[in-house]
Design a protein around this motif. Structure first.
Motif, PDB file in Angstrom:
ATOM      1  N   PRO A  11       0.797  -1.227   0.000  1.00  0.00           N
ATOM      2  CA  PRO A  11       0.000   0.000   0.000  1.00  0.00           C
ATOM      3  C   PRO A  11       0.829   1.277   0.000  1.00  0.00           C
ATOM      4  O   PRO A  11       1.994   1.288   0.395  1.00  0.00           O
ATOM      5  CB  PRO A  11      -0.819  -0.118   1.290  1.00  0.00           C
ATOM      6  CG  PRO A  11       0.013  -0.974   2.186  1.00  0.00           C
ATOM      7  CD  PRO A  11       0.688  -1.953   1.278  1.00  0.00           C
ATOM      8  N   SER A  72       5.300  -2.430   6.076  1.00  0.00           N
ATOM      9  CA  SER A  72       5.091  -3.357   4.966  1.00  0.00           C
ATOM     10  C   SER A  72       6.233  -4.362   4.842  1.00  0.00           C
ATOM     11  O   SER A  72       5.993  -5.563   4.672  1.00  0.00           O
ATOM     12  CB  SER A  72       4.938  -2.580   3.652  1.00  0.00           C
ATOM     13  OG  SER A  72       3.692  -1.932   3.572  1.00  0.00           O
ATOM     14  N   GLU A 276      -1.964  -8.410  -0.347  1.00  0.00           N
ATOM     15  CA  GLU A 276      -1.647  -7.042   0.068  1.00  0.00           C
ATOM     16  C   GLU A 276      -0.933  -7.093   1.411  1.00  0.00           C
ATOM     17  O   GLU A 276      -1.472  -7.620   2.390  1.00  0.00           O
ATOM     18  CB  GLU A 276      -2.914  -6.206   0.174  1.00  0.00           C
ATOM     19  CG  GLU A 276      -2.646  -4.749   0.542  1.00  0.00           C
ATOM     20  CD  GLU A 276      -3.876  -3.865   0.422  1.00  0.00           C
ATOM     21  OE1 GLU A 276      -3.728  -2.640   0.611  1.00  0.00           O
ATOM     22  OE2 GLU A 276      -4.969  -4.381   0.137  1.00  0.00           O
ATOM     23  N   LYS A 281      -6.756  -2.466   3.384  1.00  0.00           N
ATOM     24  CA  LYS A 281      -7.205  -3.331   2.299  1.00  0.00           C
ATOM     25  C   LYS A 281      -7.549  -2.529   1.048  1.00  0.00           C
ATOM     26  O   LYS A 281      -8.287  -2.997   0.182  1.00  0.00           O
ATOM     27  CB  LYS A 281      -8.432  -4.130   2.751  1.00  0.00           C
ATOM     28  CG  LYS A 281      -8.183  -5.020   3.963  1.00  0.00           C
ATOM     29  CD  LYS A 281      -9.438  -5.757   4.386  1.00  0.00           C
ATOM     30  CE  LYS A 281      -9.177  -6.630   5.624  1.00  0.00           C
ATOM     31  NZ  LYS A 281     -10.401  -7.339   6.065  1.00  0.00           N
ATOM     32  N   LEU A 283      -5.763  -1.613  -1.644  1.00  0.00           N
ATOM     33  CA  LEU A 283      -5.339  -2.186  -2.920  1.00  0.00           C
ATOM     34  C   LEU A 283      -6.126  -3.445  -3.252  1.00  0.00           C
ATOM     35  O   LEU A 283      -6.416  -3.715  -4.422  1.00  0.00           O
ATOM     36  CB  LEU A 283      -3.837  -2.484  -2.905  1.00  0.00           C
ATOM     37  CG  LEU A 283      -2.913  -1.285  -2.711  1.00  0.00           C
ATOM     38  CD1 LEU A 283      -1.464  -1.699  -2.908  1.00  0.00           C
ATOM     39  CD2 LEU A 283      -3.272  -0.144  -3.646  1.00  0.00           C
ATOM     40  N   SER A 284      -6.484  -4.209  -2.233  1.00  0.00           N
ATOM     41  CA  SER A 284      -7.310  -5.405  -2.460  1.00  0.00           C
ATOM     42  C   SER A 284      -8.651  -5.004  -3.054  1.00  0.00           C
ATOM     43  O   SER A 284      -9.170  -5.667  -3.970  1.00  0.00           O
ATOM     44  CB  SER A 284      -7.518  -6.156  -1.149  1.00  0.00           C
ATOM     45  OG  SER A 284      -6.287  -6.637  -0.638  1.00  0.00           O
ATOM     46  N   THR A 296      -7.977 -12.131  -3.334  1.00  0.00           N
ATOM     47  CA  THR A 296      -7.147 -11.171  -2.595  1.00  0.00           C
ATOM     48  C   THR A 296      -6.976 -11.652  -1.157  1.00  0.00           C
ATOM     49  O   THR A 296      -7.914 -12.160  -0.541  1.00  0.00           O
ATOM     50  CB  THR A 296      -7.779  -9.764  -2.594  1.00  0.00           C
ATOM     51  OG1 THR A 296      -9.090  -9.820  -2.029  1.00  0.00           O
ATOM     52  CG2 THR A 296      -7.852  -9.203  -4.002  1.00  0.00           C
ATOM     53  N   GLN A 298      -4.609 -10.586   2.644  1.00  0.00           N
ATOM     54  CA  GLN A 298      -3.918  -9.485   3.312  1.00  0.00           C
ATOM     55  C   GLN A 298      -3.005 -10.003   4.419  1.00  0.00           C
ATOM     56  O   GLN A 298      -3.233 -11.082   4.966  1.00  0.00           O
ATOM     57  CB  GLN A 298      -4.919  -8.490   3.932  1.00  0.00           C
ATOM     58  CG  GLN A 298      -5.758  -7.720   2.950  1.00  0.00           C
ATOM     59  CD  GLN A 298      -6.972  -8.492   2.482  1.00  0.00           C
ATOM     60  OE1 GLN A 298      -7.570  -9.247   3.236  1.00  0.00           O
ATOM     61  NE2 GLN A 298      -7.330  -8.325   1.224  1.00  0.00           N
TER      62      GLN A 298
END
Length: 320
Positions: A11, A72, A276, A281, A283-284, A296, A298
């Motif tokens: 993200p 991340s 992701e 969430k 981008l999912s 998807t 996460q």
């Protein structure tokens, strides 16, 4: 080769929230080690800001970027310690592209944390506070949005900044021009036009000074080889050589983020599962709007980590 083809996605700015990464930090030593590495390159208390805020400080570009990257990459390393399957691509939205490059080995974590801290400062200082803004346009095709931007140019700079998915495009530029373009988009049939709470007109030509400073900064940065191909936001295809990496990242600052095109490229190469990694969430949800048949997953807390590990193990066993 496994039956599911994976992409790991990271993200960008806007997904930061106080408390991010805290649960993973408390439960996983690999996550803690990654945070400690990033901390060595930063002049502020990374853990305290990520876990406790305040939100006003965390939202500041200079702090948000290294906090998001550290969270991340630490989450990625945590996931990696539990799985054997590998992605075929990595990608990230804007700042997330640096997380992807770090996860793939192009930058060390310490190197990347310092780099995005400086990048945030370059971006923050490029445009005086209050001069620029951004807005999300929903429910209008990009050709009509571009037409609105062209028609509003008399009020100042306004450009398309993010192609998120077919139903959402972000514009940015000078305040008056962006607001006029918003009105024009609504007249052309947009469902909504929402001004965003951002500190500047990111991914527009107004960030030219930031791009120049970043280009100079890269002269002293060593790029390592990637272990997994990384998709460039600027052209929506993988990096081909290390020599082009700095130029693509400089171009990214002043150019539209081609997120929808990046996802479509990965799907065209057989990717059907997107993981992701980091906070939120967002981008999912974009991936699902681009192609609802994609899976998807996460990794942002212990529960989502465990679910993702289980799913990836099932993919691996199903292929044996």
């Amino acid at each position: 080769m496994i039956s599911k083809r994976l992409a790991f996605i990271f993200p960008g700015q806007g997904s930061q929230v106080p408390g991010m990464g805290k649960a993973l930090y408390e439960e996983n030593s690999i996550f803690r080690e990654a945070f400690a590495q990033a901390q060595q390159a930063l002049p502020f208390d990374l853990k305290d800001l990520c876990f406790n805020g305040p939100k006003e400080t965390l939202d500041n570009t200079v702090y948000a970027q290294p906090c998001l990257l550290a969270t991340s990459v630490a989450a990625y390393r945590t996931l990696l310690s539990h799985i054997t399957v590998q992605p075929v691509f990595m990608a990230g939205l804007s700042l997330g592209e640096y997380s992807a490059l770090t996860a793939s080995g192009v930058f060390s974590l310490e190197q990347a944390a310092s780099l995005v801290h400086h990048r945030g400062r370059f971006m923050e200082n490029a445009v005086p506070q209050g001069k620029g803004t951004m807005a999300a346009i929903m429910g209008l095709d990009t050709a009509a949005i571009q037409e609105a931007c062209d028609q509003a140019i008399g009020s100042g700079i306004v450009e398309i900044a993010n192609y998120n998915y077919a139903g959402q495009t972000v514009i940015g530029g000078e305040v008056a021009a962006v607001r006029q373009a918003m009105e024009l988009c609504l007249e052309k049939g947009a469902k909504r036009a929402v001004e965003l709470a951002v500190s500047g007109p990111f991914h527009t030509s107004m960030l030219k000074e930031a791009a120049i400073q970043l280009e100079n900064y890269f002269k002293d940065v060593a790029f390592g080889p990637w272990t997994v191909p990384v998709i460039s936001n600027f052209r929506a295809t993988p990096y081909e050589t290390l020599e082009e990496a700095s130029n693509l990242l400089v171009q990214q600052v002043v150019s539209s983020v081609q997120w929808e095109q990046s996802v479509q490229y990965m799907i065209s190469q057989g990717v059907d599962t997107f993981v992701e990694i980091g906070t939120g969430k967002t981008l999912s949800s974009f991936v699902k709007r681009i192609d609802k048949t994609c899976t998807t997953l996460q990794v942002e807390d212990p529960a989502s980590l465990e679910k993702t590990i289980q799913c990836l193990e099932e993919y691996q066993h199903a292929d044996k």
